[in-house]
Write a protein that holds these residues in place. Sequence first.
Motif, PDB file in Angstrom:
ATOM      1  N   PHE A 114       0.811  -1.222   0.000  1.00  0.00           N
ATOM      2  CA  PHE A 114       0.000   0.000   0.000  1.00  0.00           C
ATOM      3  C   PHE A 114       0.844   1.272   0.000  1.00  0.00           C
ATOM      4  O   PHE A 114       0.285   2.368   0.112  1.00  0.00           O
ATOM      5  N   CYS A 164     -12.180   5.616   3.980  1.00  0.00           N
ATOM      6  CA  CYS A 164     -10.919   4.954   4.311  1.00  0.00           C
ATOM      7  C   CYS A 164     -10.853   3.614   3.597  1.00  0.00           C
ATOM      8  O   CYS A 164     -11.856   3.096   3.090  1.00  0.00           O
ATOM      9  N   LEU A 165      -9.657   3.078   3.545  1.00  0.00           N
ATOM     10  CA  LEU A 165      -9.428   1.720   3.080  1.00  0.00           C
ATOM     11  C   LEU A 165      -9.304   0.823   4.295  1.00  0.00           C
ATOM     12  O   LEU A 165      -8.574   1.140   5.238  1.00  0.00           O
ATOM     13  N   LEU A 216      -7.924  -2.738   5.333  1.00  0.00           N
ATOM     14  CA  LEU A 216      -6.992  -3.695   4.745  1.00  0.00           C
ATOM     15  C   LEU A 216      -7.341  -5.122   5.175  1.00  0.00           C
ATOM     16  O   LEU A 216      -7.801  -5.355   6.294  1.00  0.00           O
ATOM     17  N   ALA A 232      -8.012  -4.155  -0.342  1.00  0.00           N
ATOM     18  CA  ALA A 232      -8.679  -3.108   0.432  1.00  0.00           C
ATOM     19  C   ALA A 232     -10.182  -3.170   0.230  1.00  0.00           C
ATOM     20  O   ALA A 232     -10.665  -3.363  -0.889  1.00  0.00           O
ATOM     21  N   ALA A 280     -13.810  -0.929   1.095  1.00  0.00           N
ATOM     22  CA  ALA A 280     -14.234   0.448   1.294  1.00  0.00           C
ATOM     23  C   ALA A 280     -14.802   0.632   2.696  1.00  0.00           C
ATOM     24  O   ALA A 280     -15.663  -0.140   3.133  1.00  0.00           O
ATOM     25  N   LEU A 295     -12.397  -3.143  -3.271  1.00  0.00           N
ATOM     26  CA  LEU A 295     -11.956  -2.167  -4.265  1.00  0.00           C
ATOM     27  C   LEU A 295     -10.854  -2.750  -5.138  1.00  0.00           C
ATOM     28  O   LEU A 295      -9.848  -3.236  -4.627  1.00  0.00           O
ATOM     29  N   ASN A 326      -7.499  -2.757  -7.169  1.00  0.00           N
ATOM     30  CA  ASN A 326      -6.278  -2.031  -6.809  1.00  0.00           C
ATOM     31  C   ASN A 326      -6.209  -0.647  -7.433  1.00  0.00           C
ATOM     32  O   ASN A 326      -5.790   0.332  -6.789  1.00  0.00           O
ATOM     33  N   GLU A 364      -8.137   2.287  -5.539  1.00  0.00           N
ATOM     34  CA  GLU A 364      -7.961   2.524  -4.100  1.00  0.00           C
ATOM     35  C   GLU A 364      -7.703   4.001  -3.806  1.00  0.00           C
ATOM     36  O   GLU A 364      -8.326   4.584  -2.893  1.00  0.00           O
ATOM     37  N   TRP A 369     -10.850   6.087  -4.362  1.00  0.00           N
ATOM     38  CA  TRP A 369     -11.815   6.005  -3.267  1.00  0.00           C
ATOM     39  C   TRP A 369     -11.517   7.052  -2.192  1.00  0.00           C
ATOM     40  O   TRP A 369     -12.420   7.689  -1.653  1.00  0.00           O
ATOM     41  N   LEU A 370     -10.247   7.250  -1.895  1.00  0.00           N
ATOM     42  CA  LEU A 370      -9.869   8.213  -0.858  1.00  0.00           C
ATOM     43  C   LEU A 370     -10.008   9.653  -1.332  1.00  0.00           C
ATOM     44  O   LEU A 370     -10.310  10.540  -0.532  1.00  0.00           O
ATOM     45  N   ARG A 429     -17.572   8.356  -5.403  1.00  0.00           N
ATOM     46  CA  ARG A 429     -17.397   7.173  -4.561  1.00  0.00           C
ATOM     47  C   ARG A 429     -18.597   6.240  -4.653  1.00  0.00           C
ATOM     48  O   ARG A 429     -18.446   5.014  -4.581  1.00  0.00           O
TER      49      ARG A 429
END
Length: 233
Positions: free
Chosen positions: A18, A95-96, A98, A127, A129, A171, A173, A176, A179-180, A187
């Motif tokens: 990450f 946030c992600l 993990l 990750a 969501a 999500l 890769n 990722e 998304w943030l 989103r």
Amino acid sequence: MCGRNSLFVPREQLEARFDAELVADGGYEPRYNVAPGDGLEVITAEAPDEIDRYRWGIVPPWSDDSGRGDLLVNARSETVAEKRVFRDAWKSRPCLVLSSGFYEWQSKAGGSKRPYRIYQDGDDAFAMAGLWEPPAGQSDNTEESMPRVTILTTEANQLMEPIHDRMPVVLPNEVESEWLEADPTARAELCRPYPGDDLDAYEISTRVNDPGNDDERVIEPLEHEQSGLGEFS
């Protein structure tokens, strides 16, 4: 839904995967059976180069108990923007979450629920969501002073349909970072059943039912003639 998680890749691999440094208090320990109320490793929009640990489950404002019973560990992505308890987090606190793999239980007519491990083939970690909430107030209790996190869910994809009708928003890769960084409208477009074909699943033993069982034996495939998902193919 998603009611149990795992994260057990070595720290160096996790940070490399990450491109972020683990900053969580107490260091990092591999976990094979993370339950609601436990800590989840997350990456937030505020610190995209850091891996922190937040407590799993948002406490609803109507609850007077911070135990596991009332924790909101999942939020339906289709309605999250309408729910007062998630509204602010949806707007500004993505946030992600993990994971090395999550667990889901398949209900069979007239039988006990059968647990499955769902993981990403070919990747050490992926990750999901999530949304997070800051702690409600000051506390001397380390756990109570941790921010809280919930995992977004969506309809099941083809892999998950035989097991459960919901799944976490996994999500790809390549989205990722999006998304943030994205606004809520963008989103929302990412909250869909996982489109890739690299998720896989297999049946495991009921050891996972007890959160006290937190070791490698949890992820061992269940050895019987109907283990795995071949029966659904």
